[in-house]
Design an enzyme around this catalytic site. Structure first.
Site, PDB file in Angstrom:
ATOM      1  N   TYR A   1      -0.166  -1.445 -12.054  1.00 17.83           N
ATOM      2  CA  TYR A   1      -1.589  -1.384 -12.395  1.00 17.83           C
ATOM      3  C   TYR A   1      -1.792  -0.761 -13.771  1.00 17.83           C
ATOM      4  O   TYR A   1      -2.699   0.030 -13.990  1.00 17.83           O
ATOM      5  CB  TYR A   1      -2.366  -0.642 -11.293  1.00 17.83           C
ATOM      6  CG  TYR A   1      -2.128  -1.278  -9.942  1.00 17.83           C
ATOM      7  CD1 TYR A   1      -2.699  -2.504  -9.644  1.00 17.83           C
ATOM      8  CD2 TYR A   1      -1.288  -0.692  -9.001  1.00 17.83           C
ATOM      9  CE1 TYR A   1      -2.449  -3.128  -8.424  1.00 17.83           C
ATOM     10  CE2 TYR A   1      -1.038  -1.321  -7.778  1.00 17.83           C
ATOM     11  CZ  TYR A   1      -1.623  -2.531  -7.508  1.00 17.83           C
ATOM     12  OH  TYR A   1      -1.365  -3.154  -6.313  1.00 17.83           O
TER      13      TYR A   1
ATOM     14  N   GLY B   1       0.764  -1.240   0.000  1.00 14.06           N
ATOM     15  CA  GLY B   1       0.000   0.000   0.000  1.00 14.06           C
ATOM     16  C   GLY B   1       0.791   1.283   0.000  1.00 14.06           C
ATOM     17  O   GLY B   1       0.207   2.367  -0.167  1.00 14.06           O
TER      18      GLY B   1
ATOM     19  N   CYS C   1     -14.413   4.549 -27.149  1.00 12.76           N
ATOM     20  CA  CYS C   1     -15.698   5.241 -27.172  1.00 12.76           C
ATOM     21  C   CYS C   1     -16.302   5.346 -25.778  1.00 12.76           C
ATOM     22  O   CYS C   1     -17.291   4.681 -25.463  1.00 12.76           O
ATOM     23  CB  CYS C   1     -16.631   4.543 -28.148  1.00 12.76           C
ATOM     24  SG  CYS C   1     -15.965   4.680 -29.802  1.00 12.76           S
TER      25      CYS C   1
ATOM     26  N   PRO D   1       4.495  -5.258  -0.931  1.00 16.68           N
ATOM     27  CA  PRO D   1       4.455  -4.042  -1.758  1.00 16.68           C
ATOM     28  C   PRO D   1       4.285  -4.368  -3.235  1.00 16.68           C
ATOM     29  O   PRO D   1       4.812  -5.354  -3.731  1.00 16.68           O
ATOM     30  CB  PRO D   1       5.841  -3.427  -1.525  1.00 16.68           C
ATOM     31  CG  PRO D   1       6.729  -4.616  -1.300  1.00 16.68           C
ATOM     32  CD  PRO D   1       5.880  -5.653  -0.598  1.00 16.68           C
ATOM     33  N   GLY D   2       3.517  -3.546  -3.937  1.00 22.59           N
ATOM     34  CA  GLY D   2       3.391  -3.683  -5.384  1.00 22.59           C
ATOM     35  C   GLY D   2       3.817  -2.374  -6.034  1.00 22.59           C
ATOM     36  O   GLY D   2       4.907  -2.235  -6.589  1.00 22.59           O
ATOM     37  N   ARG D   3       2.938  -1.393  -5.893  1.00 25.86           N
ATOM     38  CA  ARG D   3       3.142  -0.087  -6.512  1.00 25.86           C
ATOM     39  C   ARG D   3       4.532   0.512  -6.229  1.00 25.86           C
ATOM     40  O   ARG D   3       5.191   1.030  -7.134  1.00 25.86           O
ATOM     41  CB  ARG D   3       2.081   0.877  -5.982  1.00 25.86           C
ATOM     42  CG  ARG D   3       1.952   2.182  -6.750  1.00 25.86           C
ATOM     43  CD  ARG D   3       0.979   3.115  -6.033  1.00 25.86           C
ATOM     44  NE  ARG D   3      -0.292   2.497  -5.741  1.00 25.86           N
ATOM     45  CZ  ARG D   3      -1.316   2.439  -6.587  1.00 25.86           C
ATOM     46  NH1 ARG D   3      -1.228   2.988  -7.774  1.00 25.86           N
ATOM     47  NH2 ARG D   3      -2.441   1.854  -6.235  1.00 25.86           N
TER      48      ARG D   3
HETATM   49  C1  LIG Z   1      -3.083  -5.057  -3.999  1.00 25.33           C
HETATM   50  C2  LIG Z   1      -2.555  -5.682  -2.762  1.00 25.33           C
HETATM   51  C3  LIG Z   1      -1.258  -5.387  -2.328  1.00 25.33           C
HETATM   52  C4  LIG Z   1      -0.357  -4.410  -3.026  1.00 25.33           C
HETATM   53  O1  LIG Z   1      -0.768  -3.086  -2.902  1.00 25.33           O
HETATM   54  P1  LIG Z   1       0.186  -1.893  -3.392  1.00 25.33           P
HETATM   55  O2  LIG Z   1      -0.610  -0.691  -3.122  1.00 25.33           O
HETATM   56  O3  LIG Z   1       0.452  -2.094  -4.832  1.00 25.33           O
HETATM   57  O4  LIG Z   1       1.436  -1.952  -2.584  1.00 25.33           O
HETATM   58  C5  LIG Z   1      -0.799  -6.041  -1.214  1.00 25.33           C
HETATM   59  N1  LIG Z   1      -1.569  -6.922  -0.524  1.00 25.33           N
HETATM   60  C6  LIG Z   1      -2.828  -7.223  -0.917  1.00 25.33           C
HETATM   61  C7  LIG Z   1      -3.608  -8.198  -0.134  1.00 25.33           C
HETATM   62  C8  LIG Z   1      -3.361  -6.602  -2.034  1.00 25.33           C
HETATM   63  O5  LIG Z   1      -4.606  -6.886  -2.411  1.00 25.33           O
END
Ligand SMILES: *Cc1c(COP(=O)(O)O)cnc(C)c1O
Length: 418
Positions: free
Chosen positions: A380, A239, A351, A284-286
């Protein structure tokens, strides 16, 4: 040096001249950087160690960008994976992430996905409901296994972020409330072939204010102690936000600050009250991948309707959804630097009125064929894309550390759409 900036009027990303790439490959395409991706992962991992956290495990949130080559790079650096489907589990394993570094999140795991994950002996099922636990326990008995369970706790906090990416409150479908976690532990029948090994939280995405994170870690700690189980790990989720808009740069917490907050809250609310020393898991992803990618488009034409100047580009909301679905801001930079600002709406060919990357943005006057970059699109982006309007999915390219360009996903052909 800034990873995306002008040198002699040419836009450069991760030391690569974008115009030369755009001359070679048909737009639109995503361009990723191995160097930035590796640096982001290492910063995250080093910061966790520097904050004194015990044996941290970083599980990259695959849904942010499951590109095989990118996941391979992260696997080599030691990353684990946070997955939300059987497809992501396959991809993580194929890319070389060991099963004992994989956590499986999501409210809707199917029996088939659970059985596959059980067979692979993943690190943990991050369980989101009691009914899910019942099913996992049943399938685990069938396969003569003991499933490793982590409850995703709903900590009932409200982070400051877009309501569509907030996940930690009662009205959200995610996580289990404290009472239900504790009650379920008393029901022996739920645990015949399952074992609680962890507790997790994930309160939302693009968090720029850490207050709710602190509160959620406090709740996580308190409830972990109440279970009276010697948990192997505490999972603080993902997050952490990035600065998409220049105004966010000052607000954005540094990774080291975030790690210090995690370490401090765990110390005060957990470690100081027990002899248990569970490891800390991150998802972490983002933060790892957003800034490691850009989206390169071409201008198709200009259209002026009285006061409205539309700049029509060949990328659309099907390629990159965030502006359309969250009203998200992303930087837009012409590949050739120029002055002569004009206020315009940058729109795609789809569209839908929401197929708009920016409204009232000041940009230099661009012509058909000029290239334009949508910044910070590594997370994303491709993963949320679709075939809407029967458009094929775009090309994905990677700039490797040695500056070589590699096609890491071909553009989809019409024949593949049927
Ligand atoms: C989407 C998600 C993440 C990653 O969130 P980021 O905002 O990209 O860091 C981590 N844990 C869970 C359970 C998620 O659904």
């Amino acid at each position: 040096m800034n990873d995306l900036s002008y040198h002699k009027k040419k836009l450069v990303f991760s030391k690569t001249d974008i115009s030369s790439v755009a001359q070679k490959y048909k737009t639109p395409f995503f361009l990723y950087s191995e160097e930035i991706l590796s640096r982001n992962y290492s910063s995250f991992s080093d910061a966790a160690k520097n904050a004194g956290l015990n044996d941290p495990l970083i599980c990259f949130a695959m849904k942010s960008n499951p590109n095989r080559e990118l996941v391979k790079i992260l696997a080599k650096l030691g990353s684990g994976a946070d997955i939300v489907s059987g497809g992501e589990l396959k991809r993580a394993l194929e890319a070389g992430i060991p099963a004992d570094k994989i956590v499986f999140s999501g409210v809707g795991k199917t029996a088939e996905e659970i059985e596959f994950a059980l067979k692979k002996d993943i690190y943990s099922f991050n369980v989101e409901s009691i009914e899910e636990l019942e099913l996992i326990n049943k399938l685990s008995r069938k396969h003569k296994k003991t499933a490793r369970i982590c409850f995703r706790l709903n900590p009932v906090v409200k982070p400051k972020t877009h309501k569509f990416i907030s996940t930690g409150n009662k009205t959200h479908k995610f996580g289990i409330l404290e009472k239900d976690v504790l009650d379920s532990l008393k029901k022996k029948s739920l645990w015949t072939h399952s074992r609680l090994v962890g507790l997790s939280i994930h309160i939302g995405s693009q968090l720029l204010d850490l207050k709710a994170t602190g509160q959620a870690i406090k709740r996580l700690s308190e409830i972990a102690l109440m279970t009276n189980i010697s948990l192997e790990f505490l999972d603080v989720g993902g997050g952490l936000g990035v600065d998409y808009h220049p105004d966010e740069t000052k607000k954005m917490p540094q990774i080291s600050e975030y790690m210090k907050l995690v370490a401090k809250h765990l110390e005060v609310h957990f470690y100081s009250k027990t002899d248990l020393r569970p490891r800390v898991v991150f998802e972490p992803g983002r933060k790892i991948v957003a800034k490691a990618g850009i989206f390169v488009m071409s201008v198709l034409r200009n259209k002026v309707s009285e006061d409205n100047h539309f700049l029509i580009v060949d990328g659309g909301m099907n390629d990159f959804m965030r502006p359309a679905i969250y009203g998200a801001y992303h930087g837009l930079l012409p590949v050739r630097e120029a002055k002569n600002q004009v206020r315009c709406h940058v729109v795609g060919p789809i569209c839908e009125t929401t197929d708009c990357f920016a409204s009232d943005r000041d940009l230099p006057k661009l012509q058909a064929g000029d290239h334009l970059v949508l910044a910070d699109t590594g997370a994303y982006g491709y993963s949320m894309g679709s075939n809407y309007n029967l458009r094929g999915r775009p090309l994905e390219l990677l700039v490797k550390k040695n500056k070589e360009l590699k096609v890491v996903n071909r553009p989809q052909k019409y024949e593949e759409l049927l």
